[in-house]
Scaffold this motif. Structure first.
Motif, mmCIF file in Angstrom:
data_model
loop_
_atom_site.group_PDB
_atom_site.id
_atom_site.type_symbol
_atom_site.label_atom_id
_atom_site.label_comp_id
_atom_site.label_asym_id
_atom_site.label_seq_id
_atom_site.Cartn_x
_atom_site.Cartn_y
_atom_site.Cartn_z
ATOM 1 N N SER A 1 0.679 -1.196 -0.052
ATOM 2 C CA SER A 1 0.136 0.083 -0.090
ATOM 3 C C SER A 1 0.851 1.269 -0.014
ATOM 4 C CB SER A 1 -0.989 0.061 1.093
ATOM 5 O OG SER A 1 -0.327 0.132 2.450
ATOM 6 N N SER B 1 -11.180 10.474 -7.342
ATOM 7 C CA SER B 1 -10.054 10.806 -6.345
ATOM 8 C C SER B 1 -10.087 12.345 -6.344
ATOM 9 C CB SER B 1 -8.882 10.195 -6.657
ATOM 10 O OG SER B 1 -8.240 10.929 -8.062
ATOM 11 N N ARG C 1 -15.390 5.455 -8.410
ATOM 12 C CA ARG C 1 -14.524 6.132 -7.701
ATOM 13 C C ARG C 1 -14.026 7.417 -8.251
ATOM 14 N NH1 ARG C 1 -13.446 0.940 -5.902
ATOM 15 N NH2 ARG C 1 -14.055 0.277 -3.830
ATOM 16 N N ARG D 1 1.427 6.389 -7.311
ATOM 17 C CA ARG D 1 0.232 7.287 -7.683
ATOM 18 C C ARG D 1 0.710 8.676 -7.401
ATOM 19 N NH1 ARG D 1 -3.537 6.578 -10.990
ATOM 20 N NH2 ARG D 1 -2.179 8.513 -11.820
ATOM 21 N N GLN E 1 -4.634 3.103 -8.109
ATOM 22 C CA GLN E 1 -5.849 3.833 -7.684
ATOM 23 C C GLN E 1 -6.469 4.410 -8.805
ATOM 24 O OE1 GLN E 1 -5.324 7.555 -5.568
ATOM 25 N NE2 GLN E 1 -7.312 7.341 -4.499
ATOM 26 N N GLU F 1 -11.558 9.801 -1.664
ATOM 27 C CA GLU F 1 -12.454 9.439 -2.737
ATOM 28 C C GLU F 1 -13.759 9.778 -2.646
ATOM 29 O OE1 GLU F 1 -9.933 5.729 -4.582
ATOM 30 O OE2 GLU F 1 -11.594 5.418 -3.419
#
Length: 366
Positions: A83, A261, A259, A90, A223, A318
């Motif tokens: 993660s 962002s 979703r 990202r 993402q 998000e």
């Protein structure tokens, strides 16, 4: 380090009805057991071949290279689920695109020099989130070893500089178009590199090198950039709106049940106060409620409501928008009677279909 898929057969196991024989020369999809695994690792001329560079690491990867194994163990200990690395990659890509000031959201919108700079941004971002020390001659020191970091937008597209010959490489790849990222380790040995190099002496991985990468994370989800997933006509309509607020409103109208962002909101708004364009008190949350559109955020209550409707659960930073309608007292068809609903302002609300007329939606509880 993610081990490869477990063997589906044990040595000496009798065939089970329904077992399928591999087709000679058939390519195995990534993640599927190969014939070598099915036969206990012995392989065979009729075995299934895995595409070079797409293999998941075997459980004993690194046994022949203790230094590589130590680096892999250290990285997995720092970020077991990937993660931190995913967020760093990202963030580096978003910084490069700089959508808030440029409106860009695709890799092919970057200049050539900017694409070259992507590797540096990824290298710095990974060092920051994983707290990696500087290397003596290369980018990092990990588990006492010098490690060089290389990034490529295309899987297998890494170029290895002469100073990294024989050294350990942290190979990183990410693509918004594919929605995935990967990271693996490789020893830049001569047998893993092409014979010829470019003008700077950098060499690509050969077929053996691509197959020898020890993947820490292979094709993990990146993402999502919702603008890439949308139809071009919808994206064009969003950016054609006159003001930042109008563009954000159009974004939440056209990207429902997906979703979104904060970076996408900033890219569309192209304003310093882009979050103000979403919030209540005059933002999209207030302006779109008259159309029945509600915007769920990363608040715990919003996440529960979105999940109850079967919508994607908004993650940190998000949003997910959706048009709602009140549940009819006497449904015209049986489907509405069993549809998922949430309770807002004393009434039950369902996800609207295209045929449902617009009805003003209540504000989400805070």
């Amino acid at each position: 380090m993610n081990p490869g898929p477990p063997s589906s057969a044990e040595p000496g196991r009798l065939p089970v009805p329904g077992d399928l024989e591999p087709i000679p020369g058939q390519l195995a999809l990534p993640g599927m057991p190969s014939a070598a695994e099915d036969s206990g690792g012995t392989g065979g001329a009729g075995g299934q071949l895995t595409l070079p560079g797409l293999e998941l690491p075997a459980a004993d990867a690194g046994d022949d290279d203790p230094e590589l194994a130590a680096v892999a163990a250290e990285l997995c200990g720092l970020d077991q689920d990937g993660s931190l690395m995913a967020a760093a990659i990202r963030g580096a890509l978003d910084m490069l695109l700089d959508g808030q000031h440029t409106g860009r959201y695709r890799w092919d919108q970057l200049h050539k020099t900017e694409k070259t700079h992507a590797g540096t941004l990824v290298e710095i971002a990974l060092a920051r989130v994983l707290r990696l020390a500087d290397g003596a001659a290369l980018d990092y020191t990990i588990a006492g070893a010098d490690v060089d970091c290389k990034f490529s937008h295309r899987l297998g597209g890494w170029m290895i500089p002469p100073e990294a010959d024989g050294k350990l490489m942290l190979l990183v790849q990410a693509s918004d178009e594919d929605g995935t990222w990967s990271a693996g380790l490789l020893r830049a040995a001569a047998e893993n590199l092409s014979l010829a190099g470019n003008r700077d002496g950098k060499r690509a991985l050969n077929e053996r090198g691509r197959a020898a990468v020890c993947w820490l994370h292979a094709r993990a989800p990146l993402q999502e950039n919702v603008l890439i997933r949308m139809a071009e006509r919808d994206v064009a309509a969003i950016f054609a709106a006159g003001s930042g607020q109008q563009r954000v409103n159009e974004l939440f109208r056209r990207a429902q049940r997906m979703r979104i962002s904060r970076t996408v909101v900033a890219t569309v708004a192209m304003q310093d106060d882009y979050m103000k364009r979403v919030r209540g008190g005059g933002g999209a949350r207030d302006q779109l409620r008259a159309e029945g559109i509600v915007i769920f955020g990363d608040y715990a209550g919003d996440q529960v409501l979105a999940a109850a409707l079967g919508l994607p659960r908004p993650g940190p930073g998000e949003f997910v928008s959706a048009r709602l309608v009140p549940r009819p007292v006497e449904p015209a068809d049986g489907g509405a009677a069993y549809a998922r609903s949430i309770r807002l302002a004393g009434a039950d609300w369902l996800l609207a279909s295209a045929a449902d007329p617009a009805a003003a939606a209540p504000a989400l509880p805070r």
